[in-house]
Design a protein around this motif. Structure first.
Motif, PDB file in Angstrom:
ATOM      1  N   MET A 113      13.374  36.426 -23.159  1.00 26.44           N
ATOM      2  CA  MET A 113      12.065  35.774 -23.002  1.00 26.44           C
ATOM      3  C   MET A 113      12.153  34.326 -22.538  1.00 26.44           C
ATOM      4  O   MET A 113      11.316  33.507 -22.880  1.00 26.44           O
ATOM      5  CB  MET A 113      11.228  35.922 -24.282  1.00 26.44           C
TER       6      MET A 113
ATOM      7  N   ARG B 130       8.562  35.283 -19.489  1.00 27.71           N
ATOM      8  CA  ARG B 130       7.813  36.333 -20.179  1.00 27.71           C
ATOM      9  C   ARG B 130       6.409  36.355 -19.596  1.00 27.71           C
ATOM     10  O   ARG B 130       6.055  35.511 -18.788  1.00 27.71           O
ATOM     11  CB  ARG B 130       7.832  36.183 -21.716  1.00 27.71           C
ATOM     12  N   GLY B 131       5.631  37.351 -20.037  1.00 30.54           N
ATOM     13  CA  GLY B 131       4.322  37.550 -19.418  1.00 30.54           C
ATOM     14  C   GLY B 131       4.469  38.639 -18.368  1.00 30.54           C
ATOM     15  O   GLY B 131       5.392  38.592 -17.537  1.00 30.54           O
ATOM     16  N   ALA B 132       3.573  39.629 -18.413  1.00 35.05           N
ATOM     17  CA  ALA B 132       3.771  40.859 -17.632  1.00 35.05           C
ATOM     18  C   ALA B 132       3.986  40.635 -16.124  1.00 35.05           C
ATOM     19  O   ALA B 132       5.007  41.077 -15.577  1.00 35.05           O
ATOM     20  CB  ALA B 132       2.601  41.805 -17.901  1.00 35.05           C
TER      21      ALA B 132
ATOM     22  N   ARG C  13      12.518  45.038 -21.424  1.00 32.34           N
ATOM     23  CA  ARG C  13      11.338  44.988 -22.302  1.00 32.34           C
ATOM     24  C   ARG C  13      10.461  46.204 -21.968  1.00 32.34           C
ATOM     25  O   ARG C  13      10.154  46.445 -20.802  1.00 32.34           O
ATOM     26  CB  ARG C  13      10.557  43.672 -22.097  1.00 32.34           C
TER      27      ARG C  13
ATOM     28  N   THR D  15      -3.787  35.016 -15.337  1.00 27.40           N
ATOM     29  CA  THR D  15      -4.831  36.054 -15.289  1.00 27.40           C
ATOM     30  C   THR D  15      -5.984  35.644 -16.209  1.00 27.40           C
ATOM     31  O   THR D  15      -7.061  35.330 -15.745  1.00 27.40           O
ATOM     32  CB  THR D  15      -4.266  37.433 -15.673  1.00 27.40           C
TER      33      THR D  15
ATOM     34  N   GLN E 142       3.438  31.589 -28.240  1.00 27.58           N
ATOM     35  CA  GLN E 142       3.066  31.403 -26.822  1.00 27.58           C
ATOM     36  C   GLN E 142       1.793  30.564 -26.684  1.00 27.58           C
ATOM     37  O   GLN E 142       1.637  29.813 -25.726  1.00 27.58           O
ATOM     38  CB  GLN E 142       2.842  32.768 -26.136  1.00 27.58           C
TER      39      GLN E 142
ATOM     40  N   THR F 190      -3.105  41.303 -20.383  1.00 27.40           N
ATOM     41  CA  THR F 190      -2.623  42.614 -20.831  1.00 27.40           C
ATOM     42  C   THR F 190      -1.223  42.882 -20.299  1.00 27.40           C
ATOM     43  O   THR F 190      -0.861  42.416 -19.214  1.00 27.40           O
ATOM     44  CB  THR F 190      -3.561  43.750 -20.383  1.00 27.40           C
ATOM     45  N   ASP F 191      -0.461  43.620 -21.077  1.00 27.31           N
ATOM     46  CA  ASP F 191       0.871  44.058 -20.643  1.00 27.31           C
ATOM     47  C   ASP F 191       0.819  45.433 -20.016  1.00 27.31           C
ATOM     48  O   ASP F 191       1.620  45.769 -19.148  1.00 27.31           O
ATOM     49  CB  ASP F 191       1.849  44.042 -21.818  1.00 27.31           C
TER      50      ASP F 191
ATOM     51  N   ASN G 154      -1.662  44.510 -25.483  1.00 28.16           N
ATOM     52  CA  ASN G 154      -1.425  43.072 -25.282  1.00 28.16           C
ATOM     53  C   ASN G 154      -0.736  42.538 -26.535  1.00 28.16           C
ATOM     54  O   ASN G 154      -0.489  43.274 -27.510  1.00 28.16           O
ATOM     55  CB  ASN G 154      -2.747  42.343 -24.997  1.00 28.16           C
ATOM     56  N   LYS G 155      -0.440  41.260 -26.514  1.00 33.28           N
ATOM     57  CA  LYS G 155       0.295  40.616 -27.605  1.00 33.28           C
ATOM     58  C   LYS G 155      -0.283  40.959 -28.975  1.00 33.28           C
ATOM     59  O   LYS G 155      -1.503  41.014 -29.146  1.00 33.28           O
ATOM     60  CB  LYS G 155       0.269  39.101 -27.354  1.00 33.28           C
TER      61      LYS G 155
HETATM   62  O1  MRU Z   1       5.772  38.783 -25.244  1.00 32.71           O
HETATM   63  P1  MRU Z   1       5.132  38.119 -24.067  1.00 32.71           P
HETATM   64  O2  MRU Z   1       5.034  36.643 -24.192  1.00 32.71           O
HETATM   65  O3  MRU Z   1       5.738  38.559 -22.768  1.00 32.71           O
HETATM   66  O4  MRU Z   1       3.641  38.682 -24.091  1.00 32.71           O
HETATM   67  C1  MRU Z   1       2.748  38.269 -23.096  1.00 32.71           C
HETATM   68  C2  MRU Z   1       1.371  38.772 -23.267  1.00 32.71           C
HETATM   69  O5  MRU Z   1       1.062  39.466 -24.211  1.00 32.71           O
HETATM   70  C3  MRU Z   1       0.394  38.442 -22.168  1.00 32.71           C
HETATM   71  O6  MRU Z   1      -0.909  38.388 -22.682  1.00 32.71           O
HETATM   72  C4  MRU Z   1       0.451  39.520 -21.087  1.00 32.71           C
HETATM   73  O7  MRU Z   1       1.761  39.734 -20.666  1.00 32.71           O
HETATM   74  C5  MRU Z   1      -0.389  39.186 -19.923  1.00 32.71           C
HETATM   75  S1  MRU Z   1       0.301  37.891 -18.951  1.00 32.71           S
HETATM   76  C6  MRU Z   1      -0.712  37.610 -17.630  1.00 32.71           C
END
Ligand code: MRU
Length: 365
Positions: free
Chosen positions: A42, A45-47, A88, A168, A195, A235-236, A246-247
């Motif tokens: 990480m 990170r972030g989708a 991940r 986003t 985060q 959202t992931d 999502n998180k």
């Molecule tokens: O574990 P992370 O920090 O990768 O989680 C990120 C999230 O949950 C974000 O909300 C998601 O990836 C959307 S990013 C545009």
């Protein structure tokens, strides 16, 4: 403002998000294994950002393949794909990037094999450039829901650090600001990786958007007091029926929003929508180390590397059992709308985006 990830001179530069906001430093990746490690640990990170990193990792990996034929080249890439795919599990963007690259290569079977690494580097850059445009479009569609003077809650970080562009969930906020609307954002701190505290508040302060950091458990009380008008999260992986992964903590926020009559929006680029999965029950959910929970910032320390940046303060008795579920699934019924680059849609209408002859004007909110 800052670059989250960049391809430069045949290397991938990744802004080290484990060190933010204390330090702004970059990791220079010279091979795909380094990129995979940065995604797993990480540092990035972030989708959407990890999708872009995967594409750049593949381009790096391709440079190291000695192959006499297209098929041999593809066989050489398999371990690269696999290393990135296993980093991940929840964000669909890594799979999305790998599948896009596979299609891209299959359409170039006839090209000289030694030209493929260069073409892959160009394609990875194209994925990043497209993400910048996608973020802007999400901003444009999402800003319509934001009125002057609104207080917006967000969870985790779905900002510039999580994408190639302006983010986003943060894109509608930035677009609203550009339109002259005055807004204020509450940022959930987002235990345990923080985060919201470390990244979202840092980003929004640089953008000049007033931001107030709150503990995750404060969101309900603020809603009850009428201090939150709107929620926007990222959202992931959002799936066909509109369920949203999502998180961890997003589901609680969504239920609280519904209970308090507050609209709950999800900003979702098409690269984070998995039309192959019918409902949220089938989304793989990542679980992470106990150390992230038993310590404050201890999960951010990488022995021998980040220890000098973050200390590790233990807040739990040694040996306690821990569950550290990194994501949750918010059922579609709690989601007011999903904001994509094509427009904002009711969750139940998401699947219609797969229809070839869909009339978007009819579907858009
Ligand atoms: O574990 P992370 O920090 O990768 O989680 C990120 C999230 O949950 C974000 O909300 C998601 O990836 C959307 S990013 C545009």
């Amino acid at each position: 403002m800052f670059k989250t990830i960049e391809w430069r001179n045949g290397r991938v530069f990744i802004l080290d998000q484990r060190r933010l906001p204390l330090e702004v430093s970059y990791i220079e990746c010279t091979d795909y294994g380094m990129v995979a490690a940065c995604i797993r640990d990480m540092n990035i990170r972030g989708a959407p950002a990890i999708g872009i990193a995967a594409a750049m990792g593949i381009a790096l990996g391709a440079g190291g393949i000695k192959a006499g034929s297209f098929d041999e080249f593809m066989r050489g890439l398999r371990p690269v794909f696999d290393a990135l795919l296993k980093t991940r599990p929840t964000a669909v963007n890594i799979k999305w990037a790998v599948e896009r690259i596979e299609r891209f290569l299959n359409e170039r079977r006839g090209e000289p094999v030694d030209s493929l690494p260069g073409l892959l580097a160009d394609e990875a850059q194209k994925i990043l450039n497209e993400d910048i445009e996608v973020n802007r479009a999400i901003g444009k569609w999402g800003a319509r829901f934001i009125k002057d003077g609104m207080n917006i809650l967000t969870h985790c970080n779905a900002g510039a650090l999580a994408t190639g562009g302006i983010g986003t969930a943060t894109a509608p906020m930035l677009a609203a600001k550009e339109e002259g609307k005055r807004i204020h954002v509450f940022s959930d701190e987002t235990r345990p990786f923080l985060q919201g505290a470390r990244l979202t508040s840092w980003e929004l302060m640089q953008e000049g958007i007033p931001v107030t950091l709150i503990t995750d458990s404060s969101a309900g009380a603020l809603m009850q007091r009428g201090e939150i008008d709107l929620v926007i999260v990222g959202t992931d992986r959002t799936v066909r029926n509109g369920d949203v992964a999502n998180k961890i903590g997003t589901y609680s926020v969504a239920v609280l929003a519904k209970e308090n009559g507050i609209p709950f929006y999800v900003a979702a680029p098409l690269s984070s929508i998995d039309f192959t999965i019918p409902d949220g029950g089938m989304i793989p959910i990542e679980e992470r180390t106990a150390e992230e929970v038993t310590t404050i910032t201890g999960g951010l320390s990488t022995p021998g590397c980040n220890d000098k940046v973050w200390g590790s303060i233990c807040v739990a008795p040694e040996g306690v059992g821990v569950r550290n579920i990194a994501f949750d699934v918010t059922p579609a019924k709690y989601v007011t709308a999903i904001i994509t680059e094509l427009g904002a849609f009711r969750p139940r209408d998401l699947k219609r985006l797969m229809d070839k002859d869909v009339n978007l004007d009819e579907l858009r909110l």
